[in-house]
Design an enzyme around this catalytic site. Structure first.
Site, mmCIF file in Angstrom:
data_model
loop_
_atom_site.group_PDB
_atom_site.id
_atom_site.type_symbol
_atom_site.label_atom_id
_atom_site.label_comp_id
_atom_site.label_asym_id
_atom_site.label_seq_id
_atom_site.Cartn_x
_atom_site.Cartn_y
_atom_site.Cartn_z
ATOM 1 N N LYS A 50 0.754 -1.050 -0.054
ATOM 2 C CA LYS A 50 0.027 0.193 -0.003
ATOM 3 C C LYS A 50 0.884 1.318 0.074
ATOM 4 O O LYS A 50 0.693 2.223 -0.780
ATOM 5 C CB LYS A 50 -0.698 0.044 1.074
ATOM 6 C CG LYS A 50 -2.088 -1.069 1.285
ATOM 7 C CD LYS A 50 -2.990 -1.115 2.416
ATOM 8 C CE LYS A 50 -2.263 -1.202 3.707
ATOM 9 N NZ LYS A 50 -1.686 -2.558 3.809
ATOM 10 N N THR A 51 1.772 1.302 0.916
ATOM 11 C CA THR A 51 2.562 2.599 1.062
ATOM 12 C C THR A 51 3.363 2.597 -0.256
ATOM 13 O O THR A 51 3.741 3.879 -0.772
ATOM 14 C CB THR A 51 3.722 2.347 2.216
ATOM 15 O OG1 THR A 51 2.785 1.976 3.350
ATOM 16 C CG2 THR A 51 4.332 3.680 2.360
ATOM 17 N N ASP A 237 -2.007 7.617 3.812
ATOM 18 C CA ASP A 237 -1.532 6.454 4.286
ATOM 19 C C ASP A 237 -2.187 6.173 5.520
ATOM 20 O O ASP A 237 -2.546 7.036 6.252
ATOM 21 C CB ASP A 237 -0.121 6.287 4.385
ATOM 22 C CG ASP A 237 0.688 5.005 4.284
ATOM 23 O OD1 ASP A 237 -0.407 4.239 4.198
ATOM 24 O OD2 ASP A 237 1.656 4.968 4.482
ATOM 25 N N GLU A 238 -2.291 4.957 5.700
ATOM 26 C CA GLU A 238 -2.872 4.399 7.282
ATOM 27 C C GLU A 238 -4.244 4.990 7.356
ATOM 28 O O GLU A 238 -4.404 5.331 8.572
ATOM 29 C CB GLU A 238 -1.739 4.939 8.334
ATOM 30 C CG GLU A 238 -0.509 4.343 8.125
ATOM 31 C CD GLU A 238 -0.079 2.890 8.423
ATOM 32 O OE1 GLU A 238 -1.216 2.456 8.764
ATOM 33 O OE2 GLU A 238 0.878 2.473 8.514
ATOM 34 N N GLN A 268 -5.508 -3.480 10.821
ATOM 35 C CA GLN A 268 -4.502 -2.505 11.582
ATOM 36 C C GLN A 268 -5.125 -1.250 12.167
ATOM 37 O O GLN A 268 -4.214 -0.517 12.512
ATOM 38 C CB GLN A 268 -3.350 -2.288 10.417
ATOM 39 C CG GLN A 268 -2.853 -3.505 10.086
ATOM 40 C CD GLN A 268 -1.396 -3.245 8.976
ATOM 41 O OE1 GLN A 268 -0.620 -2.912 9.590
ATOM 42 N NE2 GLN A 268 -1.883 -3.386 7.748
ATOM 43 N N ARG A 614 5.354 -7.222 11.165
ATOM 44 C CA ARG A 614 6.204 -6.451 10.729
ATOM 45 C C ARG A 614 7.338 -7.420 10.403
ATOM 46 O O ARG A 614 8.380 -6.489 9.910
ATOM 47 C CB ARG A 614 6.696 -5.605 12.179
ATOM 48 C CG ARG A 614 5.410 -4.711 12.703
ATOM 49 C CD ARG A 614 5.078 -3.672 11.729
ATOM 50 N NE ARG A 614 3.723 -4.107 11.167
ATOM 51 C CZ ARG A 614 3.308 -3.928 9.871
ATOM 52 N NH1 ARG A 614 4.047 -2.857 9.154
ATOM 53 N NH2 ARG A 614 2.181 -4.346 9.410
HETATM 54 P P1 ATP Z 1 1.604 -2.230 5.999
HETATM 55 O O1 ATP Z 1 0.066 -2.575 6.143
HETATM 56 O O2 ATP Z 1 2.226 -2.838 6.890
HETATM 57 O O3 ATP Z 1 1.783 -0.432 5.924
HETATM 58 P P2 ATP Z 1 1.981 -1.860 3.255
HETATM 59 O O4 ATP Z 1 0.865 -2.622 2.673
HETATM 60 O O5 ATP Z 1 2.059 -0.405 3.145
HETATM 61 O O6 ATP Z 1 2.256 -2.530 4.508
HETATM 62 P P3 ATP Z 1 4.611 -1.784 1.819
HETATM 63 O O7 ATP Z 1 5.216 -1.336 3.109
HETATM 64 O O8 ATP Z 1 4.394 -0.960 0.780
HETATM 65 O O9 ATP Z 1 3.148 -2.690 2.324
HETATM 66 O O10 ATP Z 1 5.330 -2.869 1.314
HETATM 67 C C1 ATP Z 1 5.857 -4.198 2.156
HETATM 68 C C2 ATP Z 1 7.034 -4.437 1.376
HETATM 69 O O11 ATP Z 1 6.790 -5.138 0.501
HETATM 70 C C3 ATP Z 1 8.167 -3.557 1.168
HETATM 71 O O12 ATP Z 1 9.324 -4.018 1.577
HETATM 72 C C4 ATP Z 1 7.730 -3.431 -0.338
HETATM 73 O O13 ATP Z 1 8.942 -2.878 -1.026
HETATM 74 C C5 ATP Z 1 7.549 -4.721 -0.884
HETATM 75 N N1 ATP Z 1 6.930 -4.775 -2.041
HETATM 76 C C6 ATP Z 1 5.766 -4.379 -2.294
HETATM 77 N N2 ATP Z 1 5.013 -4.403 -3.507
HETATM 78 C C7 ATP Z 1 6.250 -5.191 -3.985
HETATM 79 C C8 ATP Z 1 6.309 -5.837 -5.400
HETATM 80 N N3 ATP Z 1 5.290 -5.695 -6.363
HETATM 81 N N4 ATP Z 1 7.383 -6.428 -5.467
HETATM 82 C C9 ATP Z 1 8.456 -6.961 -4.572
HETATM 83 N N5 ATP Z 1 8.074 -6.081 -3.493
HETATM 84 C C10 ATP Z 1 7.223 -5.424 -3.227
HETATM 85 MG MG MG Z 2 2.232 0.916 4.853
#
Ligand code: ATP
Ligand code: MG
Length: 765
Positions: A50-51, A237-238, A268, A614
């Site tokens: 997402k981020t 975000d969040e 979350q 995490r």
């Molecule tokens: P959270 O809910 O914990 O905030 P999030 O959904 O925001 O998580 P991110 O932090 O954006 O998730 O991504 C999690 C990890 O996965 C990061 O290390 C990111 O670089 C990696 N990632 C995300 N998308 C891809 C992709 N398409 N290919 C490879 N790695 C990815």
């Molecule tokens: Mg995130």
């Protein structure tokens, strides 16, 4: 953009590798990046990117020249997250990103408020109060109202006011049925006075930042229209943790171009206790008609066992939207669950595992210890200090919260803003200037009577006859000093001003004269404060920074273990995550259960889910059988969350002798016999519940902990030993498994015997 930016890829390059903003993203993520017109909600589980999508979207908008940086508003959960996003976007577009409105709700709202402060009755240099100042103010108001502050502690009163603010309620909007019992039914009156007082001293609290923005937007349509024109794109975000005030703020701003993209995960949502409304996420479609909902299902962060453990746990919650989560990664260690004797043993175990990771070649920054409650860090801090493992406490007791730093900041605030009464009060007689309570009462009375600040009241009194001559003189001197420093601040570097203020006020001297053991450290802190200021252009910028810092980034920048609360860990990731203290009575936290019952338990479970997710490669859960609260030992049983984890992805172990056949099991709890906790996860087992050890409390009465089985220590006083970090030394005392050692270079330390070997074995006699 002004000139043709070199960073825009040529058409040919894009045709071969695809546009840079889509690089490495899966189709659903790509869709989320490119859907920039109209409202979008990305609703997806932890670690699904997402981020990352939000960051790519920002780059996409800039690179395709849909907007200037200054036309984008991006809201992150912490200042650190904002910094990271800025860096990543800069990296993607190959340029620094000047002019972006990127920050937390609070920092962006502060920036807007400073531009229009007059419209809500403030001056642009208003102070942002911290909790201490807020509490002091509430206490005064309670006293003035004759409300007993033991019955209604300022913290409780302030908390109730803040909940109103979270809901976007100014005093005139508080519904009568909401008034309740707090402060003997006079909470609304206190709230009104509190707001009045803040305005008089030209200050706001955190909640006010958003609240004043809302007032501004609602009463000044032309100001809102200006921001409608300005912000073409909003990114958040969040989103699951926004409160009502933040939500209203976003909704007002999004009315302009309607291009708002929120990303979040209902599983979350962990700030309900601070007014976050999970309903905001559920309501998105209704509030933004035509909104696109995009779901991401592939988790890129964690190994399969970690993801399975987290998913299994959160599946126990009933109030959820429900999501699919899968990962391509296979293999990976099971989630380790380890039971220990007490908190000290737990910290020792974590320390050992950290050292094992170090030996395996992992950097310390890839490791985090996530705790449920702030006090838990102490034990780990001590352990890590003993081991010489570098660590930082993230979001915890921070530099800027130390007493001497707060004092120094009060001086600086007062120089910057003469009406800052709270700062005035803090330092007017610090160091002592012979201004007693009687004199200060007169200053206060005058200020209240004439509706002016304490500085202004003092100036008036210095010229009159109400004060005793000695007090008049001292106060006059203090005001003269302040005037002189303010003149100095007008044209000299703020770091010089700070040094001068600290010296001439006598504050530094006060600590130099102090013979207590912590005085030298405080003087070092004061020096460091000036170092910190040098990173800012001016005093205003520095003070703003201090009021807004949510976390304390370490200056040394080396590899460090991170210690923080589960709440602060949101959005972050680490290869190795320790989750200590999974015990009933600690996690789930009893207060959450008391206050909110089933809903509280579900929020605690979401917190557990946040903690587990995490971890990228390894998650270590632990619980202790005994905890000390003040001077009393109490027995603890493993958290129900441990029972709730799917059995096939965890591996359970316990210290020898714990719940088993060792020295303790038979004695106190009534037969923990057998080796119940030497459970091997590969053996199918219906539930942990029957295996739960009997609590070590008899009829609810806390027992003194029976002595730990005496470890065999192969050292005695006088032995010469070697420690890999501290070098050679001599054992001066043996206590349990701990040795006191006088090291040749590192001085006196207390270490566990297993960390040293005999000097002769280390190759030196
Ligand atoms: P959270 O809910 O914990 O905030 P999030 O959904 O925001 O998580 P991110 O932090 O954006 O998730 O991504 C999690 C990890 O996965 C990061 O290390 C990111 O670089 C990696 N990632 C995300 N998308 C891809 C992709 N398409 N290919 C490879 N790695 C990815
Ligand atoms: Mg995130």
């Amino acid at each position: 953009m002004a000139e043709s930016p070199a960073s825009v890829p040529s058409a040919a390059a894009a045709a071969v590798s695809g546009p840079p903003w889509l690089a490495g993203l899966n189709p659903a993520q790509q869709a989320a990046v490119e859907a920039v017109d109209g409202p979008v909600l990305v609703l997806a589980g932890a670690g699904t990117g997402k981020t990352r999508v939000l960051t790519a979207r920002l780059a996409y908008i800039l690179l395709t020249r849909r907007a200037w940086p200054s036309q984008i508003l991006a809201v992150t959960f912490t200042n650190k997250a904002a910094r990271e996003m800025r860096e990543r976007v800069g990296h993607m577009i190959g340029d620094a990103v000047e002019g972006l409105w990127l920050g937390t709700f609070h920092s962006v709202a502060a920036r807007i408020l400073r531009r229009h402060a007059e419209l809500v009755g403030l001056k642009p240099n208003f102070t942002i109060l911290d909790t201490d100042d807020q509490l002091r103010l509430i206490k005064q108001l309670l006293q003035a109202e004759g409300i007993d502050d033991r019955r209604w502690p300022p913290r409780v009163v302030l908390g109730a006011i803040e909940r109103w603010k979270d809901r976007g309620l100014t005093p005139d909007k508080v519904p009568s049925e909401d008034i309740g019992e707090v402060a003997g039914g006079r909470l609304l009156r206190i709230y009104e006075q509190y707001q009045e007082r803040l305005r008089t001293v030209n200050a706001v609290d955190f909640g006010d930042l958003l609240l004043h923005n809302l007032t501004l937007f609602l009463t000044r349509p032309e100001v809102l229209a200006e921001y409608h024109r300005r912000f073409h794109y909003l990114l958040v975000d969040e989103y699951q943790d926004t409160n009502v005030a933040q939500y209203l703020w976003l909704r007002l701003l999004a009315q302009g171009h309607r291009n708002i993209c929120c990303v979040g995960d209902d599983d979350q949502s962990i700030y309900g206790w601070r007014g976050a409304e999970i309903g905001n996420i559920l309501r998105f479609e209704a509030d933004f008609p035509g909104a696109r909902i995009i779901r991401l299902e592939q988790n890129y962060r964690s190994t399969a066992p970690i993801l399975a453990a987290a998913s299994g746990l959160i599946a126990r919650n009933s109030g959820r939207l429900g999501k699919t989560l899968w990962t391509e990664s296979d293999g990976g260690d099971r989630v380790r669950i380890h039971g220990l004797w007490d908190g000290e043993a737990e910290a020792r175990w974590v320390g050992e595992e950290i050292e094992a990771r170090q030996r395996a070649g992992d950097g310390l920054s890839s490791i985090a210890i996530l705790v449920r409650a702030g006090f838990q860090t102490r034990e780990f801090e001590e352990r890590l200090l003993t081991l010489g493992v570098a660590y930082r406490v993230f979001g915890g007791p921070r530099f800027y919260e130390r007493q001497e730093i707060r004092d120094a900041l009060a001086y600086l605030r007062l120089v910057h803003q003469p009406d800052d009464d709270l700062a005035f009060e803090r330092v007017v007689n610090l160091p002592r200037r012979g201004l007693g309570d009687a004199a200060l009462r007169i200053v206060h009375m005058r200020a209240r009577a004439d509706g002016m600040s304490l500085t202004a009241a003092s100036a008036a009194l210095v010229g009159g006859g109400d004060l005793k001559p000695a007090a008049r003189k001292a106060l006059g001197q203090f005001l003269d000093d302040l005037d002189r420093w303010r003149r100095m601040a007008a044209d000299q570097p703020h770091t010089d001003v700070a040094r001068t203020v600290l010296d001439e006020s006598g504050y530094t001297r006060m600590w130099q004269a102090d013979r207590s053991p912590d005085a030298p450290g405080r003087l070092e802190n004061l020096k460091e404060l000036v170092v910190a200021m040098a990173e800012f252009e001016n005093l205003a910028g520095f003070l703003e920074h201090v009021s807004l810092v949510m976390e304390n980034a370490d200056a040394s920048g080396g590899e460090m273990v991170t210690l923080m609360t589960l709440h602060a860990a949101k959005g972050l990731e680490f290869d190795t995550v320790f989750l200590p203290g999974w015990e009933e009575g600690l996690f789930p936290h009893p207060r959450a259960l008391d206050e909110k019952g089933g809903a509280g338990l579900e929020e605690e479970r979401r917190l557990a889910y946040v903690g587990l997710t995490r971890a990228r490669k390894r998650a270590y859960l632990s619980f202790a059988a005994n905890r000390r609260v003040y001077n009393q030992w109490t027995a603890a049983i493993p958290s129900r969350f441990i029972d709730e984890l799917p059995k096939d992805v965890v591996e359970v172990s316990a210290d020898q002798g714990l719940y088993g056949s060792g020295g303790f099991g038979g004695g106190s709890g009534g037969g923990g016999g057998g080796s119940r906790w030497s459970y091997n996860a590969s053996e199918p087992r219906a539930s942990f519940a029957p295996a739960r050890p009997p609590p070590m409390v008899l009829e609810g009465k806390a027992l003194a902990v029976p002595p730990r089985p005496a470890p065999k220590v192969p050292f005695q006083r006088g032995d010469r030993v070697f420690h890999t970090k501290f070098g050679y030394g001599e054992v001066t005392a043996v206590e349990g498994d701990k040795l006191s050692i006088r090291f040749e270079t590192a001085g006196d330390k207390s270490v566990i015997h297993s960390f040293v070997k005999r000097a002769e074995e280390a190759g030196q006699a």
